[in-house]
Design an enzyme around this catalytic site. Structure first.
Site, PDB file in Angstrom:
ATOM      1  N   TYR A   1      36.433  57.471 126.079  1.00 26.14           N
ATOM      2  CA  TYR A   1      35.308  58.425 126.052  1.00 26.14           C
ATOM      3  C   TYR A   1      34.955  58.852 127.478  1.00 26.14           C
ATOM      4  O   TYR A   1      34.863  60.044 127.794  1.00 26.14           O
ATOM      5  CB  TYR A   1      34.083  57.805 125.363  1.00 26.14           C
ATOM      6  CG  TYR A   1      32.811  58.571 125.658  1.00 26.14           C
ATOM      7  CD1 TYR A   1      32.575  59.813 125.076  1.00 26.14           C
ATOM      8  CD2 TYR A   1      31.861  58.075 126.559  1.00 26.14           C
ATOM      9  CE1 TYR A   1      31.419  60.534 125.378  1.00 26.14           C
ATOM     10  CE2 TYR A   1      30.712  58.787 126.861  1.00 26.14           C
ATOM     11  CZ  TYR A   1      30.498  60.017 126.266  1.00 26.14           C
ATOM     12  OH  TYR A   1      29.368  60.741 126.579  1.00 26.14           O
TER      13      TYR A   1
ATOM     14  N   SER B   1      28.298  62.752 131.987  1.00 26.38           N
ATOM     15  CA  SER B   1      27.619  61.472 131.767  1.00 26.38           C
ATOM     16  C   SER B   1      27.651  60.637 133.029  1.00 26.38           C
ATOM     17  O   SER B   1      28.606  60.713 133.819  1.00 26.38           O
ATOM     18  CB  SER B   1      28.360  60.735 130.651  1.00 26.38           C
ATOM     19  OG  SER B   1      27.967  59.385 130.612  1.00 26.38           O
TER      20      SER B   1
ATOM     21  N   LYS C   1      35.202  62.625 129.770  1.00 22.11           N
ATOM     22  CA  LYS C   1      34.169  63.291 130.587  1.00 22.11           C
ATOM     23  C   LYS C   1      34.700  63.536 131.999  1.00 22.11           C
ATOM     24  O   LYS C   1      34.518  64.618 132.569  1.00 22.11           O
ATOM     25  CB  LYS C   1      32.892  62.437 130.640  1.00 22.11           C
ATOM     26  CG  LYS C   1      32.171  62.315 129.311  1.00 22.11           C
ATOM     27  CD  LYS C   1      31.592  63.643 128.862  1.00 22.11           C
ATOM     28  CE  LYS C   1      31.036  63.592 127.461  1.00 22.11           C
ATOM     29  NZ  LYS C   1      30.724  64.905 126.899  1.00 22.11           N
TER      30      LYS C   1
HETATM   31  P1  NAD Z   1      25.667  64.298 118.981  1.00 19.61           P
HETATM   32  O1  NAD Z   1      26.834  63.670 118.324  1.00 19.61           O
HETATM   33  O2  NAD Z   1      24.338  64.176 118.338  1.00 19.61           O
HETATM   34  O3  NAD Z   1      25.961  65.858 119.215  1.00 19.61           O
HETATM   35  C1  NAD Z   1      27.261  66.369 119.396  1.00 19.61           C
HETATM   36  C2  NAD Z   1      27.443  67.503 118.397  1.00 19.61           C
HETATM   37  O4  NAD Z   1      28.728  68.087 118.559  1.00 19.61           O
HETATM   38  C3  NAD Z   1      27.350  67.032 116.939  1.00 19.61           C
HETATM   39  O5  NAD Z   1      26.410  67.826 116.259  1.00 19.61           O
HETATM   40  C4  NAD Z   1      28.760  67.222 116.405  1.00 19.61           C
HETATM   41  O6  NAD Z   1      28.772  67.531 115.021  1.00 19.61           O
HETATM   42  C5  NAD Z   1      29.286  68.327 117.282  1.00 19.61           C
HETATM   43  N1  NAD Z   1      30.758  68.335 117.460  1.00 19.61           N
HETATM   44  C6  NAD Z   1      31.547  67.299 117.800  1.00 19.61           C
HETATM   45  N2  NAD Z   1      32.820  67.705 117.895  1.00 19.61           N
HETATM   46  C7  NAD Z   1      32.839  69.037 117.619  1.00 19.61           C
HETATM   47  C8  NAD Z   1      33.864  70.013 117.542  1.00 19.61           C
HETATM   48  N3  NAD Z   1      35.135  69.704 117.767  1.00 19.61           N
HETATM   49  N4  NAD Z   1      33.517  71.278 117.234  1.00 19.61           N
HETATM   50  C9  NAD Z   1      32.218  71.607 116.978  1.00 19.61           C
HETATM   51  N5  NAD Z   1      31.214  70.715 117.023  1.00 19.61           N
HETATM   52  C10 NAD Z   1      31.522  69.445 117.343  1.00 19.61           C
HETATM   53  O7  NAD Z   1      25.611  63.753 120.492  1.00 19.61           O
HETATM   54  P2  NAD Z   1      24.505  63.951 121.614  1.00 19.61           P
HETATM   55  O8  NAD Z   1      23.918  62.625 121.913  1.00 19.61           O
HETATM   56  O9  NAD Z   1      23.631  65.091 121.303  1.00 19.61           O
HETATM   57  O10 NAD Z   1      25.453  64.311 122.850  1.00 19.61           O
HETATM   58  C11 NAD Z   1      25.744  65.642 123.217  1.00 19.61           C
HETATM   59  C12 NAD Z   1      26.707  65.620 124.378  1.00 19.61           C
HETATM   60  O11 NAD Z   1      26.135  64.886 125.458  1.00 19.61           O
HETATM   61  C13 NAD Z   1      28.054  64.968 124.071  1.00 19.61           C
HETATM   62  O12 NAD Z   1      29.077  65.690 124.709  1.00 19.61           O
HETATM   63  C14 NAD Z   1      27.911  63.597 124.670  1.00 19.61           C
HETATM   64  O13 NAD Z   1      29.139  63.048 125.036  1.00 19.61           O
HETATM   65  C15 NAD Z   1      27.052  63.880 125.893  1.00 19.61           C
HETATM   66  N6  NAD Z   1      26.308  62.713 126.379  1.00 19.61           N
HETATM   67  C16 NAD Z   1      25.493  62.029 125.517  1.00 19.61           C
HETATM   68  C17 NAD Z   1      24.821  60.887 125.950  1.00 19.61           C
HETATM   69  C18 NAD Z   1      23.953  60.084 125.017  1.00 19.61           C
HETATM   70  O14 NAD Z   1      23.639  58.928 125.325  1.00 19.61           O
HETATM   71  N7  NAD Z   1      23.522  60.635 123.878  1.00 19.61           N
HETATM   72  C19 NAD Z   1      24.966  60.457 127.289  1.00 19.61           C
HETATM   73  C20 NAD Z   1      25.779  61.197 128.144  1.00 19.61           C
HETATM   74  C21 NAD Z   1      26.447  62.326 127.676  1.00 19.61           C
HETATM   75  N1  UFG Z   2      22.196  46.993 124.535  1.00 14.13           N
HETATM   76  C1  UFG Z   2      21.854  45.814 123.906  1.00 14.13           C
HETATM   77  N2  UFG Z   2      21.921  45.780 122.548  1.00 14.13           N
HETATM   78  C2  UFG Z   2      22.311  46.839 121.783  1.00 14.13           C
HETATM   79  C3  UFG Z   2      22.655  48.046 122.438  1.00 14.13           C
HETATM   80  C4  UFG Z   2      22.596  48.075 123.822  1.00 14.13           C
HETATM   81  O1  UFG Z   2      21.497  44.832 124.555  1.00 14.13           O
HETATM   82  O2  UFG Z   2      22.366  46.717 120.544  1.00 14.13           O
HETATM   83  C5  UFG Z   2      22.085  47.069 126.009  1.00 14.13           C
HETATM   84  C6  UFG Z   2      23.399  47.372 126.718  1.00 14.13           C
HETATM   85  O3  UFG Z   2      24.110  46.183 126.964  1.00 14.13           O
HETATM   86  C7  UFG Z   2      22.897  48.088 127.976  1.00 14.13           C
HETATM   87  C8  UFG Z   2      21.638  48.810 127.503  1.00 14.13           C
HETATM   88  O4  UFG Z   2      21.215  48.138 126.315  1.00 14.13           O
HETATM   89  O5  UFG Z   2      22.514  47.130 128.942  1.00 14.13           O
HETATM   90  C9  UFG Z   2      21.877  50.281 127.182  1.00 14.13           C
HETATM   91  O6  UFG Z   2      22.980  50.391 126.281  1.00 14.13           O
HETATM   92  P1  UFG Z   2      23.324  51.750 125.504  1.00 14.13           P
HETATM   93  O7  UFG Z   2      24.497  51.460 124.619  1.00 14.13           O
HETATM   94  O8  UFG Z   2      22.100  52.296 124.884  1.00 14.13           O
HETATM   95  O9  UFG Z   2      23.717  52.742 126.672  1.00 14.13           O
HETATM   96  P2  UFG Z   2      24.849  52.631 127.798  1.00 14.13           P
HETATM   97  O10 UFG Z   2      24.157  52.604 129.120  1.00 14.13           O
HETATM   98  O11 UFG Z   2      25.810  51.575 127.513  1.00 14.13           O
HETATM   99  O12 UFG Z   2      25.634  54.005 127.575  1.00 14.13           O
HETATM  100  C10 UFG Z   2      24.982  55.244 127.364  1.00 14.13           C
HETATM  101  C11 UFG Z   2      25.830  56.111 126.448  1.00 14.13           C
HETATM  102  C12 UFG Z   2      27.107  56.496 127.131  1.00 14.13           C
HETATM  103  C13 UFG Z   2      26.819  57.119 128.460  1.00 14.13           C
HETATM  104  C14 UFG Z   2      25.958  56.199 129.293  1.00 14.13           C
HETATM  105  C15 UFG Z   2      25.581  56.830 130.594  1.00 14.13           C
HETATM  106  O13 UFG Z   2      26.160  55.416 125.253  1.00 14.13           O
HETATM  107  O14 UFG Z   2      27.759  57.465 126.356  1.00 14.13           O
HETATM  108  O15 UFG Z   2      24.765  55.879 128.571  1.00 14.13           O
HETATM  109  O16 UFG Z   2      25.057  58.085 130.353  1.00 14.13           O
HETATM  110  F1  UFG Z   2      27.980  57.331 129.108  1.00 14.13           F
END
Ligand code: NAD
Ligand code: UFG
Length: 338
Positions: free
Chosen positions: A149, A124, A153
């Protein structure tokens, strides 16, 4: 080529499986269904007209994971499985370290024991911390993270780097995602958060569908063009396509590779609200709220390394991200069926 996709039934994983299957790659999904519904698997099959194996298994279950590796011929792994809610991680640090870090250690041990040494990891942009100035490049110092969290990572990145130093037969790709939003064009797959959404786009779509009254905008006094936080939003299908390229990379050569997956463009919270209103025809009422702890003003990528080395770049713009998010939400007001 068969790719084991941990967390493959989740938001990014399911979209990635569709693109892998469309590219002719075989997938095997492992998910414990903690944060997703089994019906997402049916949607992947329906969209691709391809069948594949899936297992309900926790990645921390050493025996269970070993049995899957023994049964399936796995060439490489894309490792999405993890817990991802920043706020919850502050309340439940042990659960986050156990699931994310311990889960990864078990997975890596099982992989090594079964002679599979190719992995793509979901990292991330959060690893860049609070102090680097955007656009963020892969060679910047990482680690100044402010929540459990983000630390999981960072720790997993360190573990994978140490692993590569110890054994150059590994091929490891760390993908640093920026802010994935959007949904599959069909409207049948998208993000389905549990409870109150933490992230901006699912909150906006729930306001649009009438589930939430108004959006809270966390701060309008940042040093940005309109005072609200700026982020690099990337369409989840572009992100998924980045994984297809990353798997080809680890399949083709050994090494430790790190790539940003972002668009290189920053949009403020209010830019996203306006783009969504235009794309959906819905009005999004909002109220300015205090800043959210841990947020930074601006975070966007320099995505040129992924272009130069993987031949990948994000193609879908903010309008398309908003249109696709809205199509998913409006066609599935309650997300995936049970
Ligand atoms: P998500 O929660 O939709 O997908 C994660 C999946 O992993 C889920 O289906 C969950 O059931 C499964 N899971 C969790 N723990 C597990 C375990 N111990 N064993 C087996 N399955 C397990 O999340 P996502 O948004 O698809 O994110 C996927 C990955 O990308 C995550 O590692 C997350 O941290 C990373 N990531 C997401 C974002 C974002 O904004 N969505 C940003 C940066 C990184
Ligand atoms: N925000 C609002 N209102 C809300 C939600 C978010 O104003 O209800 C704002 C936040 O303050 C930020 C922007 O919208 O300025 C984006 O916020 P998000 O929560 O959507 O995303 P972040 O950038 O905080 O974080 C996301 C994921 C993290 C990841 C990061 C970088 O949640 O897991 O992107 O990849 F680490």
């Amino acid at each position: 080529m068969a790719v084991l996709v941990t967390g493959g039934a989740g938001y990014i994983g399911s979209h990635t499986c569709v693109e892998l299957l469309n590219a002719g790659v075989d997938v095997v999904i492992v998910d414990n269904f903690y944060n997703c519904k089994k019906s997402s698997i049916d949607r992947i099959k329906a969209l691709t007209s391809r069948d594949f194996k899936w297992y309900e298994c926790d990645i921390r279950d050493h025996e269970g994971m070993d049995a899957i590796f023994k049964k399936e011929k796995i060439d490489s792994v894309i490792h999405f499985a993890g817990l991802k809610a920043v706020g919850e991680s502050v309340q439940k640090p042990l659960e986050y370290f156990d699931n994310n870090v311990n889960g990864t250690l078990v997975l890596l041990d099982v992989m090594r024991n079964n002679g599979c040494k190719k992995i793509v990891f979901s990292s991330s942009a959060t690893v860049y911390g609070m102090n680097n100035v955007s656009p963020l490049t892969e060679d910047m110092q990482v680690g100044g993270v402010t929540n459990p969290y983000g630390r999981t990572k960072f720790m997993i990145e360190c573990i994978l780097q140490d692993l590569y130093v110890s054994d150059k037969e590994w091929s490891i790709c760390l993908l640093r995602y920026f802010n994935p939003i959007g949904a599959h064009k069909s409207g049948t797959m998208g993000e389905d958060p549990n409870g109150i959404p933490n992230n901006l786009m699912p909150y906006i779509t729930q306001v649009a569908i009438g589930k939430r009254e108004q959006l809270g905008v966390f701060g309008n006094d940042y040093d940005t063009h309109d005072g609200t936080g700026v982020r690099d939003y990337i369409h989840v299908v572009d992100l998924a396509l980045g994984h297809v390229k990353a798997v080809e990379k680890v399949d083709g050569e050994n090494g430790l590779f790190i790539y940003n997956l972002g668009t290189g463009k920053g949009y403020s919270v209010l830019d996203v609200v306006k783009a969504f209103e235009k794309a959906s025809g819905q009005t999004i009422p909002y109220q300015i709220m205090p800043r959210r702890a841990g947020d930074i003003a601006t975070c966007y990528s320099d995505p040129s390394k992924a272009l130069n080395e993987l031949g990948w770049k994000a193609e879908r713009d903010i309008e398309e991200m908003c249109e696709d998010s809205w199509r998913w939400q409006s066609q599935n007001p309650n997300g995936y069926p049970d």
